[in-house]
Design a protein around this motif. Structure first.
Motif, mmCIF file in Angstrom:
data_model
loop_
_atom_site.group_PDB
_atom_site.id
_atom_site.type_symbol
_atom_site.label_atom_id
_atom_site.label_comp_id
_atom_site.label_asym_id
_atom_site.label_seq_id
_atom_site.Cartn_x
_atom_site.Cartn_y
_atom_site.Cartn_z
ATOM 1 N N SER A 9 45.135 42.857 40.002
ATOM 2 C CA SER A 9 44.315 43.595 40.970
ATOM 3 C C SER A 9 44.865 44.988 41.174
ATOM 4 C CB SER A 9 44.300 42.874 42.325
ATOM 5 O OG SER A 9 43.660 43.677 43.300
ATOM 6 N N ARG A 11 43.689 46.852 43.758
ATOM 7 C CA ARG A 11 43.354 47.149 45.152
ATOM 8 C C ARG A 11 44.623 47.419 45.970
ATOM 9 N NH1 ARG A 11 41.604 44.145 49.814
ATOM 10 N NH2 ARG A 11 42.689 42.261 49.110
ATOM 11 N N SER A 14 45.843 44.530 47.993
ATOM 12 C CA SER A 14 45.720 43.306 47.197
ATOM 13 C C SER A 14 46.643 42.170 47.648
ATOM 14 C CB SER A 14 46.041 43.642 45.726
ATOM 15 O OG SER A 14 46.322 42.461 44.996
ATOM 16 N N LEU A 15 46.035 41.001 47.847
ATOM 17 C CA LEU A 15 46.811 39.804 48.196
ATOM 18 C C LEU A 15 47.736 39.423 47.045
ATOM 19 C CD1 LEU A 15 43.799 37.818 49.672
ATOM 20 C CD2 LEU A 15 45.810 38.541 50.989
ATOM 21 N N ASN A 16 47.254 39.613 45.831
ATOM 22 C CA ASN A 16 48.071 39.250 44.665
ATOM 23 C C ASN A 16 49.268 40.192 44.514
ATOM 24 O OD1 ASN A 16 46.722 36.883 43.067
ATOM 25 N ND2 ASN A 16 45.077 38.118 43.931
ATOM 26 N N GLU A 75 40.870 35.838 40.966
ATOM 27 C CA GLU A 75 39.766 35.340 40.136
ATOM 28 C C GLU A 75 38.592 36.279 40.363
ATOM 29 O OE1 GLU A 75 38.994 31.031 39.922
ATOM 30 O OE2 GLU A 75 37.109 31.506 40.939
ATOM 31 N N ASN A 77 34.688 36.452 39.313
ATOM 32 C CA ASN A 77 33.545 35.774 38.687
ATOM 33 C C ASN A 77 33.987 34.633 37.774
ATOM 34 O OD1 ASN A 77 31.663 37.588 39.946
ATOM 35 N ND2 ASN A 77 32.430 39.143 38.554
ATOM 36 N N TRP A 78 34.861 33.792 38.338
ATOM 37 C CA TRP A 78 35.353 32.576 37.691
ATOM 38 C C TRP A 78 36.251 32.847 36.486
ATOM 39 C CZ3 TRP A 78 31.002 28.292 37.609
ATOM 40 C CH2 TRP A 78 30.536 28.077 38.907
ATOM 41 N N THR A 109 43.615 33.926 46.548
ATOM 42 C CA THR A 109 42.232 34.266 46.869
ATOM 43 C C THR A 109 41.936 33.867 48.308
ATOM 44 O OG1 THR A 109 39.892 33.727 46.389
ATOM 45 C CG2 THR A 109 41.499 32.047 45.856
HETATM 46 C C1 LIG Z 1 34.159 41.335 41.234
HETATM 47 C C2 LIG Z 1 34.698 40.241 42.114
HETATM 48 C C3 LIG Z 1 34.492 38.922 41.763
HETATM 49 C C4 LIG Z 1 35.058 37.900 42.527
HETATM 50 N N1 LIG Z 1 34.926 36.593 42.123
HETATM 51 C C5 LIG Z 1 35.642 35.638 42.760
HETATM 52 C C6 LIG Z 1 35.704 34.317 42.214
HETATM 53 O O1 LIG Z 1 35.115 33.992 41.198
HETATM 54 N N2 LIG Z 1 36.481 33.406 42.867
HETATM 55 C C7 LIG Z 1 37.183 33.727 44.020
HETATM 56 O O2 LIG Z 1 37.892 32.858 44.559
HETATM 57 N N3 LIG Z 1 37.107 34.958 44.555
HETATM 58 C C8 LIG Z 1 36.382 35.907 43.945
HETATM 59 N N4 LIG Z 1 36.348 37.198 44.453
HETATM 60 C C9 LIG Z 1 37.028 37.476 45.722
HETATM 61 C C10 LIG Z 1 38.495 37.807 45.480
HETATM 62 O O3 LIG Z 1 39.219 36.593 45.411
HETATM 63 C C11 LIG Z 1 39.040 38.654 46.619
HETATM 64 O O4 LIG Z 1 38.384 39.901 46.638
HETATM 65 C C12 LIG Z 1 40.535 38.841 46.492
HETATM 66 O O5 LIG Z 1 41.053 39.390 47.689
HETATM 67 C C13 LIG Z 1 40.875 39.718 45.286
HETATM 68 O O6 LIG Z 1 42.262 39.711 45.052
HETATM 69 P P1 LIG Z 1 43.203 40.863 45.613
HETATM 70 O O7 LIG Z 1 43.278 40.681 47.121
HETATM 71 O O8 LIG Z 1 44.514 40.634 44.966
HETATM 72 O O9 LIG Z 1 42.601 42.187 45.265
HETATM 73 C C14 LIG Z 1 35.776 38.220 43.716
HETATM 74 C C15 LIG Z 1 35.940 39.559 44.068
HETATM 75 C C16 LIG Z 1 35.417 40.562 43.284
HETATM 76 C C17 LIG Z 1 35.658 42.014 43.683
#
Ligand SMILES: Cc1cc2nc3c(=O)[nH]c(=O)nc-3n(C[C@H](O)[C@H](O)[C@H](O)COP(=O)(O)O)c2cc1C
Length: 183
Positions: A9, A11, A14-16, A75, A77-78, A109
């Motif tokens: 990520s 961002r 970002s949580l990750n 994740e 979109n899976w 997530t």
């Molecule tokens: C393009 C996009 C697709 C996502 N698809 C999923 C998904 O398939 N499964 C899920 O659990 N979260 C999904 N999310 C939500 C993310 O888990 C969430 O935004 C998360 O905080 C992203 O990780 P980060 O905090 O490290 O940036 C999606 C977010 C985005 C922006």
């Protein structure tokens, strides 16, 4: 032990990335976790794979020298985010720097399922002929941080959920043992 970490990520909050920072601090002295700057890698271009840009060379060299690799990814979109797949595609060509490399996968997530679909997909990618990583075996070793917004401290941006932290400790220990066995 030198561990190169790929965070999927870009961002700011970002949580990750927060999970990476938590681990970097928590396992200091035991593991030297360094972050690979996958955001600076250009889009993979097969025309350039034999003479890649300097950032790609440095990225591949870091993987090559590391005792192991951690991949901490959301994740999308899976599946895995494109920025991570792009980095893996560079690494999979010419000098295939992941072959035989011990790898551990982790993800966070806000959702319930803790990135399980992304991690299953990631395991397939990591098993492909150009990558052939040695992945920490799944039985009980998946680090799936679901409902993650409730498990991180808003102020410090660190993982504070005790149950998750002790689970993480045991899985990091399992990875260290795995590296010792495989290297
Ligand atoms: C393009 C996009 C697709 C996502 N698809 C999923 C998904 O398939 N499964 C899920 O659990 N979260 C999904 N999310 C939500 C993310 O888990 C969430 O935004 C998360 O905080 C992203 O990780 P980060 O905090 O490290 O940036 C999606 C977010 C985005 C922006």
């Amino acid at each position: 032990m030198n561990i190169v970490t790929l965070v999927g990520s870009l961002r700011k909050e970002s949580l990750n990335m927060q999970l990476f920072k938590t681990m970097e601090e928590r396992y200091q002295g035991k593991l030297n976790l360094t972050l690979a700057d996958i955001a600076s890698l250009p889009f993979f271009d097969q025309d350039e794979e034999n003479i890649p840009p300097q950032v790609v060379k440095e990225f591949k060299e870091a993987i090559s020298k590391a005792d192991g690799v951690m991949i901490i990814t959301p994740e999308y979109n899976w599946s895995v985010p494109g920025v991570l797949k792009n980095a893996l595609d560079w690494a999979s060509r010419v000098d295939k720097v992941f072959v035989g490399k011990p790898v551990m996968a982790l993800g966070a997530t806000p959702g319930m399922l803790g990135t399980v679909r992304a991690q299953m997909h990631l395991r397939e990618i990591l098993s492909s002929p150009g990558i052939q990583a040695k992945i920490l075996p799944p039985g009980g070793n998946e680090v799936l941080v679901g409902m993650a917004t409730q498990k991180f401290d808003q102020q410090s941006g660190r993982l504070i959920d005790e149950g998750t932290l002790s689970f993480l400790d045991s899985k990091v220990e399992a990875f260290v043992d795995f590296i010792k066995k495989e290297n």
